[in-house]
Design an enzyme around this catalytic site. Structure first.
Site, PDB file in Angstrom:
ATOM      1  N   ARG A 292       0.866  -1.184   0.000  1.00 38.07           N
ATOM      2  CA  ARG A 292       0.000   0.000   0.000  1.00 38.07           C
ATOM      3  C   ARG A 292       0.904   1.237   0.000  1.00 38.07           C
ATOM      4  O   ARG A 292       1.927   1.265   0.704  1.00 38.07           O
ATOM      5  CB  ARG A 292      -0.894   0.046   1.241  1.00 38.07           C
ATOM      6  CG  ARG A 292      -2.102  -0.881   1.178  1.00 38.07           C
ATOM      7  CD  ARG A 292      -3.152  -0.447   0.129  1.00 38.07           C
ATOM      8  NE  ARG A 292      -4.282  -1.353   0.094  1.00 38.07           N
ATOM      9  CZ  ARG A 292      -4.404  -2.396  -0.732  1.00 38.07           C
ATOM     10  NH1 ARG A 292      -3.467  -2.680  -1.606  1.00 38.07           N
ATOM     11  NH2 ARG A 292      -5.487  -3.150  -0.693  1.00 38.07           N
TER      12      ARG A 292
ATOM     13  N   ASP B 103       4.460  -0.482  -7.082  1.00 37.27           N
ATOM     14  CA  ASP B 103       3.164  -0.760  -7.719  1.00 37.27           C
ATOM     15  C   ASP B 103       2.102   0.110  -7.061  1.00 37.27           C
ATOM     16  O   ASP B 103       0.996   0.250  -7.586  1.00 37.27           O
ATOM     17  CB  ASP B 103       2.806  -2.239  -7.552  1.00 37.27           C
ATOM     18  CG  ASP B 103       1.562  -2.621  -8.346  1.00 37.27           C
ATOM     19  OD1 ASP B 103       1.456  -2.179  -9.510  1.00 37.27           O
ATOM     20  OD2 ASP B 103       0.694  -3.328  -7.815  1.00 37.27           O
TER      21      ASP B 103
ATOM     22  N   GLU C 210      -1.598   7.734  -5.355  1.00 34.86           N
ATOM     23  CA  GLU C 210      -2.170   6.995  -6.493  1.00 34.86           C
ATOM     24  C   GLU C 210      -3.668   7.251  -6.709  1.00 34.86           C
ATOM     25  O   GLU C 210      -4.154   7.128  -7.837  1.00 34.86           O
ATOM     26  CB  GLU C 210      -1.929   5.491  -6.346  1.00 34.86           C
ATOM     27  CG  GLU C 210      -2.715   4.828  -5.228  1.00 34.86           C
ATOM     28  CD  GLU C 210      -2.435   3.337  -5.138  1.00 34.86           C
ATOM     29  OE1 GLU C 210      -1.268   2.948  -5.089  1.00 34.86           O
ATOM     30  OE2 GLU C 210      -3.404   2.557  -5.101  1.00 34.86           O
TER      31      GLU C 210
ATOM     32  N   HIS D  93      -0.744  -0.076  -9.706  1.00 34.51           N
ATOM     33  CA  HIS D  93      -1.485  -0.986  -8.827  1.00 34.51           C
ATOM     34  C   HIS D  93      -2.029  -2.190  -9.609  1.00 34.51           C
ATOM     35  O   HIS D  93      -3.226  -2.440  -9.610  1.00 34.51           O
ATOM     36  CB  HIS D  93      -2.619  -0.239  -8.113  1.00 34.51           C
ATOM     37  CG  HIS D  93      -2.972  -0.866  -6.801  1.00 34.51           C
ATOM     38  ND1 HIS D  93      -3.249  -0.153  -5.669  1.00 34.51           N
ATOM     39  CD2 HIS D  93      -3.090  -2.178  -6.428  1.00 34.51           C
ATOM     40  CE1 HIS D  93      -3.531  -0.974  -4.675  1.00 34.51           C
ATOM     41  NE2 HIS D  93      -3.440  -2.221  -5.123  1.00 34.51           N
TER      42      HIS D  93
HETATM   43  P1  NAD Z   1      -1.670 -11.156   5.011  1.00 39.19           P
HETATM   44  O1  NAD Z   1      -2.680 -10.663   5.982  1.00 39.19           O
HETATM   45  O2  NAD Z   1      -1.666 -12.602   4.625  1.00 39.19           O
HETATM   46  O3  NAD Z   1      -0.206 -10.821   5.575  1.00 39.19           O
HETATM   47  C1  NAD Z   1       0.138  -9.583   6.114  1.00 39.19           C
HETATM   48  C2  NAD Z   1       1.279  -9.811   7.100  1.00 39.19           C
HETATM   49  O4  NAD Z   1       1.693  -8.525   7.588  1.00 39.19           O
HETATM   50  C3  NAD Z   1       0.855 -10.646   8.326  1.00 39.19           C
HETATM   51  O5  NAD Z   1       1.776 -11.702   8.527  1.00 39.19           O
HETATM   52  C4  NAD Z   1       0.876  -9.653   9.467  1.00 39.19           C
HETATM   53  O6  NAD Z   1       1.256 -10.217  10.717  1.00 39.19           O
HETATM   54  C5  NAD Z   1       1.945  -8.668   8.976  1.00 39.19           C
HETATM   55  N1  NAD Z   1       1.879  -7.396   9.669  1.00 39.19           N
HETATM   56  C6  NAD Z   1       0.796  -6.741  10.144  1.00 39.19           C
HETATM   57  N2  NAD Z   1       1.168  -5.621  10.776  1.00 39.19           N
HETATM   58  C7  NAD Z   1       2.526  -5.568  10.700  1.00 39.19           C
HETATM   59  C8  NAD Z   1       3.487  -4.652  11.174  1.00 39.19           C
HETATM   60  N3  NAD Z   1       3.146  -3.575  11.896  1.00 39.19           N
HETATM   61  N4  NAD Z   1       4.788  -4.904  10.912  1.00 39.19           N
HETATM   62  C9  NAD Z   1       5.153  -6.006  10.197  1.00 39.19           C
HETATM   63  N5  NAD Z   1       4.288  -6.920   9.734  1.00 39.19           N
HETATM   64  C10 NAD Z   1       2.988  -6.691   9.980  1.00 39.19           C
HETATM   65  O7  NAD Z   1      -1.800 -10.226   3.747  1.00 39.19           O
HETATM   66  P2  NAD Z   1      -1.327 -10.543   2.235  1.00 39.19           P
HETATM   67  O8  NAD Z   1      -2.396 -11.252   1.519  1.00 39.19           O
HETATM   68  O9  NAD Z   1       0.044 -11.115   2.271  1.00 39.19           O
HETATM   69  O10 NAD Z   1      -1.270  -9.053   1.648  1.00 39.19           O
HETATM   70  C11 NAD Z   1      -0.338  -8.096   2.111  1.00 39.19           C
HETATM   71  C12 NAD Z   1      -0.732  -6.736   1.582  1.00 39.19           C
HETATM   72  O11 NAD Z   1      -0.559  -6.718   0.156  1.00 39.19           O
HETATM   73  C13 NAD Z   1      -2.225  -6.376   1.754  1.00 39.19           C
HETATM   74  O12 NAD Z   1      -2.449  -5.797   3.029  1.00 39.19           O
HETATM   75  C14 NAD Z   1      -2.463  -5.402   0.648  1.00 39.19           C
HETATM   76  O13 NAD Z   1      -2.251  -4.099   1.152  1.00 39.19           O
HETATM   77  C15 NAD Z   1      -1.387  -5.718  -0.381  1.00 39.19           C
HETATM   78  N6  NAD Z   1      -1.925  -6.187  -1.660  1.00 39.19           N
HETATM   79  C16 NAD Z   1      -1.562  -5.543  -2.803  1.00 39.19           C
HETATM   80  C17 NAD Z   1      -2.042  -5.971  -4.037  1.00 39.19           C
HETATM   81  C18 NAD Z   1      -1.648  -5.292  -5.329  1.00 39.19           C
HETATM   82  O14 NAD Z   1      -2.362  -5.438  -6.328  1.00 39.19           O
HETATM   83  N7  NAD Z   1      -0.548  -4.572  -5.381  1.00 39.19           N
HETATM   84  C19 NAD Z   1      -2.901  -7.072  -4.088  1.00 39.19           C
HETATM   85  C20 NAD Z   1      -3.242  -7.723  -2.899  1.00 39.19           C
HETATM   86  C21 NAD Z   1      -2.752  -7.275  -1.689  1.00 39.19           C
END
Ligand code: NAD
Length: 329
Positions: free
Chosen positions: A234, A258, A263, A295
């Protein structure tokens, strides 16, 4: 169920339309505008709204939805930082999301950005197309035997770790919860240690109060010189002004984004006829070692199908009053 589908793009309709016709039989109205306080009235008369990462679901918009008796907010994405969850709860609006559709799609895009920035692919491509077959300005760095730092080891972080291991990298990880699945593959360290030792840093944690601007002047100073930074998570994780300062001072070998803070209002739309007003974004785009995409981490055929499938299953479960495994609370 009657669903107002906001911010429709041609790639959204492919699977939603097909699967809905085959199996779910909702009445879906595909609307072009994104959901904001100016467009929320389009939802009047529907039972649910379906939204994406750049729709605005603040208290004001949610109150309007509630006035229209809409009780289901269907997020066709994983992240929900653009929703006032507390306000929704108070109004009795259920939020359902797609927690995982294809973590590999995003991780593969993250490594694409790292490699594209590192090996100067946009420049190489334009040079060759211009009959310039010289190699000046195209030096990259090996990833093999280098140290990667993965911030956030959830679904996408895990997929990224597997890719990085395939490159022969040592992987450091930082997360507030260690993932036992990665025990043999990574070394968990503090955020500071990760910053200090990594040659490539990839962000995969959600945007929260704690992670907002986790990459800023102070943390950039702690990074190794010539580090490669990738953000597919994000925009708000990175302070763009501070990043630009770091890039200007030669801190980064490459940067792949990305997502970026500014954005909203840009991504998913064609602005090729407009003058780019945002000076921060314009500055970011001016660096030869920075690659920005719009994105698109989620945008693979497999992920689009999975998003539609899970979203439509979410609707079905809600209507059938089944336990809601994808509820946001
Ligand atoms: P997920 O919930 O499986 O994993 C997120 C991880 O981040 C978890 O292990 C959690 O413990 C950790 N976390 C939370 N707070 C934290 C902190 N303060 N410090 C360090 N780690 C922390 O999520 P995911 O499916 O792996 O997705 C991750 C992120 O990717 C989403 O939140 C979303 O913002 C982003 N995303 C982007 C796209 C894109 O098109 N670019 C698509 C999907 C998701």
């Amino acid at each position: 169920m009657r669903i107002a589908f906001f911010g429709t793009k041609p790639y959204d309709t492919i699977w939603f339309q097909k699967l809905n016709e085959e199996k779910y039989h909702n009445e879906i109205k595909f609307l072009h505008p994104r959901l904001t306080e100016d467009t929320v009235s389009l939802a009047n008369g529907f039972d649910a709204v379906c939204t994406f990462v750049n729709d605005k679901m603040d208290k004001e918009v949610l109150e309007k939805l509630n006035d229209y008796q809409i009780k289901l907010l269907l997020l066709r994405c994983a992240g929900y930082n653009n929703v006032d969850v507390k306000a929704a709860k108070k109004l009795g609006i259920t939020i359902l999301r797609v927690p995982a559709y294809s973590p590999e799609a995003v991780a593969e895009h993250a490594i694409t950005l790292a490699l594209t920035a590192n090996r100067r692919i946009p420049r190489a491509y334009s040079k060759v197309r211009d009959n310039d077959f010289s190699l000046s300005g195209l030096i990259g760095v090996n990833l093999h035997k280098k140290i990667a730092g993965v911030v956030g080891t959830g679904k996408i972080g895990v997929a990224m770790v597997h890719i990085l291991k395939g490159f022969g990298m040592k992987v450091l990880a930082y997360d507030i919860h260690e993932n036992p699945e990665l025990k043999e593959l990574v070394t968990y360290v503090s955020f500071d240690e990760l910053l200090e030792h990594s040659d490539l840093i990839s962000l995969h944690c959600p945007l929260t109060k704690e992670t907002h601007h986790m990459i800023c002047k102070k943390t950039i100073e702690k990074m190794k010189p010539d580090v490669i930074l990738v953000n597919t998570s994000r925009g708000g994780l990175v302070n763009t002004e501070d990043l630009i300062e770091g890039i200007k001072h030669g801190k980064f070998y490459g940067v792949g984004l990305d997502v970026f803070e500014e954005e909203n209002g840009l991504v998913f739309e064609d602005h090729s006829e407009d003058l780019l007003e945002h000076t921060t974004v314009a500055r970011l785009l001016s660096f030869p070692n920075v690659i920005v995409t719009s994105h698109q981490g989620f945008l693979t055929k497999e992920a689009l199908r999975a998003i539609a499938e899970t979203s439509l299953e979410n609707v079905r479960a809600f209507e059938m009053k089944e336990p809601l495994k994808n509820i946001v609370e």
